[in-house]
Design a protein around this motif. Structure first.
Motif, PDB file in Angstrom:
ATOM      1  N   ARG A   1    -136.316  64.771  12.124  1.00 23.61           N
ATOM      2  CA  ARG A   1    -137.726  65.155  11.963  1.00 23.61           C
ATOM      3  C   ARG A   1    -138.636  64.404  12.950  1.00 23.61           C
ATOM      4  O   ARG A   1    -139.428  65.010  13.677  1.00 23.61           O
ATOM      5  N   GLU A   2    -138.498  63.076  12.952  1.00 26.07           N
ATOM      6  CA  GLU A   2    -139.439  62.288  13.765  1.00 26.07           C
ATOM      7  C   GLU A   2    -139.322  62.589  15.266  1.00 26.07           C
ATOM      8  O   GLU A   2    -140.339  62.858  15.923  1.00 26.07           O
ATOM      9  N   PRO A   3    -138.122  62.563  15.845  1.00 27.40           N
ATOM     10  CA  PRO A   3    -138.061  62.860  17.287  1.00 27.40           C
ATOM     11  C   PRO A   3    -138.492  64.284  17.633  1.00 27.40           C
ATOM     12  O   PRO A   3    -139.068  64.521  18.698  1.00 27.40           O
ATOM     13  N   ALA A   4    -138.241  65.222  16.717  1.00 26.14           N
ATOM     14  CA  ALA A   4    -138.662  66.608  16.979  1.00 26.14           C
ATOM     15  C   ALA A   4    -140.184  66.701  16.973  1.00 26.14           C
ATOM     16  O   ALA A   4    -140.789  67.343  17.844  1.00 26.14           O
ATOM     17  N   GLU A   5    -140.789  66.064  15.991  1.00 28.38           N
ATOM     18  CA  GLU A   5    -142.253  66.107  15.923  1.00 28.38           C
ATOM     19  C   GLU A   5    -142.866  65.390  17.121  1.00 28.38           C
ATOM     20  O   GLU A   5    -143.901  65.814  17.649  1.00 28.38           O
ATOM     21  N   TYR A   6    -142.239  64.313  17.541  1.00 26.04           N
ATOM     22  CA  TYR A   6    -142.743  63.587  18.721  1.00 26.04           C
ATOM     23  C   TYR A   6    -142.702  64.504  19.941  1.00 26.04           C
ATOM     24  O   TYR A   6    -143.653  64.574  20.720  1.00 26.04           O
ATOM     25  N   PHE A   7    -141.601  65.211  20.107  1.00 29.89           N
ATOM     26  CA  PHE A   7    -141.498  66.075  21.291  1.00 29.89           C
ATOM     27  C   PHE A   7    -142.501  67.228  21.236  1.00 29.89           C
ATOM     28  O   PHE A   7    -143.288  67.433  22.167  1.00 29.89           O
ATOM     29  N   PHE A   8    -142.470  67.970  20.150  1.00 31.57           N
ATOM     30  CA  PHE A   8    -143.269  69.201  20.129  1.00 31.57           C
ATOM     31  C   PHE A   8    -144.769  68.940  19.933  1.00 31.57           C
ATOM     32  O   PHE A   8    -145.594  69.725  20.388  1.00 31.57           O
ATOM     33  N   ASN A   9    -145.108  67.864  19.265  1.00 33.80           N
ATOM     34  CA  ASN A   9    -146.533  67.621  18.993  1.00 33.80           C
ATOM     35  C   ASN A   9    -147.175  66.614  19.934  1.00 33.80           C
ATOM     36  O   ASN A   9    -148.392  66.603  20.066  1.00 33.80           O
TER      37      ASN A   9
ATOM     38  N   MET B   1    -127.425  74.570  28.311  1.00 35.61           N
ATOM     39  CA  MET B   1    -127.974  73.224  28.497  1.00 35.61           C
ATOM     40  C   MET B   1    -128.361  72.693  27.117  1.00 35.61           C
ATOM     41  O   MET B   1    -129.284  73.228  26.483  1.00 35.61           O
ATOM     42  N   VAL B   2    -127.649  71.678  26.667  1.00 38.83           N
ATOM     43  CA  VAL B   2    -127.834  71.172  25.308  1.00 38.83           C
ATOM     44  C   VAL B   2    -128.743  69.945  25.326  1.00 38.83           C
ATOM     45  O   VAL B   2    -128.431  68.943  25.964  1.00 38.83           O
ATOM     46  N   PHE B   3    -129.865  70.073  24.629  1.00 36.78           N
ATOM     47  CA  PHE B   3    -130.732  68.901  24.451  1.00 36.78           C
ATOM     48  C   PHE B   3    -130.268  68.175  23.177  1.00 36.78           C
ATOM     49  O   PHE B   3    -130.723  68.497  22.076  1.00 36.78           O
ATOM     50  N   SER B   4    -129.378  67.211  23.330  1.00 33.51           N
ATOM     51  CA  SER B   4    -128.969  66.402  22.167  1.00 33.51           C
ATOM     52  C   SER B   4    -129.935  65.245  21.969  1.00 33.51           C
ATOM     53  O   SER B   4    -129.982  64.643  20.908  1.00 33.51           O
ATOM     54  N   HIS B   5    -130.616  64.895  23.041  1.00 33.37           N
ATOM     55  CA  HIS B   5    -131.711  63.943  22.921  1.00 33.37           C
ATOM     56  C   HIS B   5    -133.011  64.714  23.001  1.00 33.37           C
ATOM     57  O   HIS B   5    -133.156  65.612  23.833  1.00 33.37           O
ATOM     58  N   PHE B   6    -133.951  64.379  22.162  1.00 36.97           N
ATOM     59  CA  PHE B   6    -135.296  64.915  22.336  1.00 36.97           C
ATOM     60  C   PHE B   6    -136.319  63.927  21.774  1.00 36.97           C
ATOM     61  O   PHE B   6    -136.031  63.120  20.891  1.00 36.97           O
ATOM     62  N   GLY B   7    -137.500  63.999  22.341  1.00 34.48           N
ATOM     63  CA  GLY B   7    -138.606  63.158  21.881  1.00 34.48           C
ATOM     64  C   GLY B   7    -138.300  61.682  22.009  1.00 34.48           C
ATOM     65  O   GLY B   7    -137.863  61.210  23.055  1.00 34.48           O
TER      66      GLY B   7
ATOM     67  N   TYR C   1    -140.979  59.755  28.046  1.00 35.31           N
ATOM     68  CA  TYR C   1    -141.447  58.402  27.753  1.00 35.31           C
ATOM     69  C   TYR C   1    -141.508  58.274  26.232  1.00 35.31           C
ATOM     70  O   TYR C   1    -142.159  59.091  25.571  1.00 35.31           O
ATOM     71  N   PRO C   2    -140.860  57.265  25.646  1.00 34.19           N
ATOM     72  CA  PRO C   2    -140.686  57.274  24.183  1.00 34.19           C
ATOM     73  C   PRO C   2    -141.790  56.593  23.400  1.00 34.19           C
ATOM     74  O   PRO C   2    -141.757  56.603  22.172  1.00 34.19           O
TER      75      PRO C   2
END
Lengths: 270, 431
Positions: free
Chosen positions: B269-277, B375-381, B11-12
């Motif tokens: 940076r932003e999508p990675a931080e959204y996913f992991f944090n 399995m490639v996560f090209s989309h994240f967060g 969910y974005p």
């Protein structure tokens, strides 16, 4: 009686052959026999409520149900019916048939289930915070969707009261600490199996069969089964001999207030 | 090596203060945070991304199953697979997978995968996870003490249902079926390839090794941290005297490609931080219900992937609380210290860089872990759709060709749909 089972000196001083494995058992004292069926903490070795019960002039026999502390992993126990049959076998095996019983938490639930189909399995019963009833407006808390430290705080009001279960003995060799942790995990697993996802399996519809005199005990600070359930049980059971709400006691009031529970039991069994 | 474009469908639009204000992204995530309009846009955007990946030439597209989860909007992966099946006529679809123990009876999985195999003409790969504790134990109320036995019985039922050419009775402990008869039958005979997503259970390693099933480690923590788990699996394969065929292994990896490394640092940076944090803000109390692990796994001290996520979130949360206490703040907060983007890249959670740098790291991943299915996560967060498109296309055109030949000459992929068995697209799909 067999000795030498893993961790025998820590979780179960004695063992009895049972099906393809064994059950652990703690026996203390001399006098008329009283049975004890443990709760979610199992029997972490010799513990205070057993000593207090023995001090009232009874021989106390406390078997560990399959999968719990000191017993081997359960085989073929999938349904509540399987567990009731196993409980019946364990009661007979431990020489407790027809004896008065103190039972706590999940053990109290199984005692009621067994008494509903086989009232002669026990004499009088003292039950500490049994699982088995459910009220949507006052639900039983989930003791498993939480961290281990929070679960510990939910089980007893004084977390030191459950040290024998949660803390590794200081004299245990390093390799056995791992096994101690595995036994602890299996005990928690067995308890979870009995009450997951909700601890209500239709027992209320069977309680009319429980003709044994039942004395009810509940910790006033039980964070799993609200103290209000004491009255629910009193209203649901056909032969209630007494009710006791213990201050400064959590879910396993037998660990928080072992002397008080023993006194109540001695009076009930007199 | 096969590259599978894999989507988690997060969910974005979780609020920026989600970690501070909410206990968990999973199980008890606040229902009021879900906006159906955002959901409508999101599902369609994500389906577009999967279809685009198929058009770019990925070997397959992959999806999975989660429940009550803010980072996984696929309670039913087979519905997503069905939506893809008509629009991705040349691509294989990896459902990784259906949590078998949650289906009553699990025969439903055998039927639906057979349907999908029929629609796609034999392009399905069937994944059968035990399922995370959050999904199975908490969201779906399965008993942790019996989950694995129920799961294995379900997989056994599905395999028998696919392979038997007679109607038969199935007398399981959890499934009593007088008549088992899967209609339709899968195009792939005897059945589509079976992959097992695992999180570190040593018994799953044993089982996959013994039964010649693909073991997939769907980690969020990258190839550096995942090495021990994959080595555990390969050790079991070797102990059985079997070939360590890399195509019997799979791994998931976040990938961030751009023209230059500097650009990649800026864009992702932003999508990675959204996913992991935010997306991995999981309450630790849901990570390890007693009975979910086997005694062997407890004894081995192996930690599952979501357990690790929850533990790390809790550690950061506690550090945060300690800092707050030092600062004299009494305000309760569920928040965690943030994991920095630099840490994510340094630790290998995300493979980042220009195409050459990413290719080198993917090569290192594949060869050190010995995995032939990535399995490639090209989309994240909460990645912007245009950036997803760029990341997907750059991987497909500049990285994938460089790694596609890995292992192909030395090993046969026994766990991939056989092209000579596949049926050509028909009807409107043929155009």
């Amino acid at each position: 009686m067999n000795a030498g089972a893993p961790l025998a000196g820590h979780f179960a001083p004695g063992t009895l052959p049972y099906r393809d494995g064994h059950i652990g058992i703690v026996e203390l004292g001399e006098g008329p026999t009283v049975g004890y069926l443990h709760g979610m903490l199992g029997n972490p070795g010799v513990h205070a409520v057993l000593e207090e019960l023995a001090a009232t002039g009874h021989r106390v026999a406390a078997p560990s149900l399959p999968g719990f502390t000191g017993s081997s992993e359960p085989e073929g126990l999938r349904t509540l019916h399987d567990w009731v049959v196993a409980t019946s076998e364990v009661v007979d095996l431990a020489g407790l048939t027809g004896a008065p019983l103190v039972a706590s938490s999940v053990g109290a639930m199984l005692a009621l289930e067994l008494a509903a189909v086989r009232p002669e399995a026990f004499g009088s019963m003292v039950l500490v915070a049994p699982f088995g009833l459910w009220d949507d407006g006052d639900p039983v808390a989930d003791p498993f969707g939480t961290t281990l430290s929070v679960q510990r705080a939910m089980l007893t009001e004084d977390t030191a009261a459950s040290a024998a279960f949660f803390d590794d003995p200081s004299d245990l060799p390093a390799d056995m600490v791992v096994e101690h942790g595995v036994h602890r995990y299996l005990t928690r697993t067995a308890a979870a199996q009995l009450i997951w996802p909700l601890p209500e399996w239709g027992l209320a519809d069977r309680l009319h069969r429980v003709t044994n005199p039942v004395t009810l005990v509940h910790g006033a600070k039980d964070r799993i089964i609200p103290a209000s359930y004491l009255e629910r049980w009193a209203g649901a059971l056909p032969n209630v001999a007494g009710t006791h709400l213990l201050d400064e006691a959590g879910h396993q009031a037998d660990f928080d207030q072992p002397a008080a529970v023993a006194r109540i039991a001695a009076a009930a069994f007199a | 090596m096969k590259s599978i474009f894999f989507h988690l469908m997060p969910y974005p639009e979780l609020p920026p203060d989600f970690p501070e204000q909410h206990r968990s992204v999973w199980v008890d995530i606040d229902p009021k945070l879900y906006d159906p309009t955002v959901g409508h846009q999101t599902y369609n955007a994500y389906l577009d991304q999967l279809e685009f990946a198929a058009q770019c030439g990925f070997d397959a597209v992959g999806i999975n199953e989660h429940h009550s989860n803010g980072y996984g909007l696929m309670p039913s992966p087979n519905i997503i697979a069905a939506a893809l099946s008509r629009n991705c006529p040349d691509t294989n679809i990896v459902v990784l997978g259906d949590s078998v123990a949650l289906y009553n009876p699990p025969l439903r999985v055998a039927e639906e995968i057979a349907m999908l195999d029929g629609i796609t003409g034999g392009r399905m790969i069937a994944g059968f996870p035990v399922g995370s504790p959050m999904d199975t134990i908490y969201a779906y109320g399965q008993n942790p003490a019996t989950l694995r036995e129920r799961y294995h019985e379900g997989v056994d039922l599905i395999r028998q249902a696919w392979t038997s050419d007679e109607v038969f009775s199935f007398n399981g402990n959890y499934n009593k079926l007088r008549y088992v008869n899967v209609w339709p039958r899968p195009v792939q005979q005897p059945h589509p390839p079976i992959w097992i997503p695992g999180g570190g259970s040593v018994d799953t390693w044993d089982w996959c090794a013994a039964e010649d099933l693909v073991y997939c480690y769907l980690s969020y923590f990258g190839y550096k941290a995942g090495l021990r788990t994959m080595q555990g699996f390969w050790k079991k394969v070797q102990e059985l005297g079997k070939e360590t065929n890399p195509f019997q292994g799979g791994f998931a990896q976040f990938v961030a490609v751009a023209d230059t490394e500097a650009e990649a640092w800026d864009l992702y940076r932003e999508p990675a931080e959204y996913f992991f944090n935010t997306c991995l803000h999981v309450y630790a109390g849901y990570a390890d219900p007693p009975g979910y692990k086997t005694p062997n796994t407890v004894r081995a001290g192996v930690e599952g992937m979501v357990e690790r996520a929850a533990r790390e979130a809790t550690a950061r949360r506690e550090a945060n609380a300690a800092d707050a206490a030092k600062a004299g703040s009494a305000k309760p907060s569920f928040g965690s210290k943030k994991l920095s983007f630099e840490e994510m890249v340094e630790k290998g959670y995300i493979i980042l860089g220009n195409p050459t740098q990413v290719t080198e790291q993917v090569h290192e991943l594949a060869t050190t872990m010995n995995v032939g299915h990535l399995m490639v996560f090209s989309h994240f967060g909460n990645m912007d759709p245009e950036l997803v498109k760029m990341n997907t296309e750059m991987y497909a055109t500049k990285v994938m060709p460089e790694v596609a030949g890995l292992f192909e000459d030395d090993y046969e992929d026994h766990w991939w749909p056989k092209t000579d068995h596949q049926l050509a697209p028909v009807g409107s799909r043929a155009q």
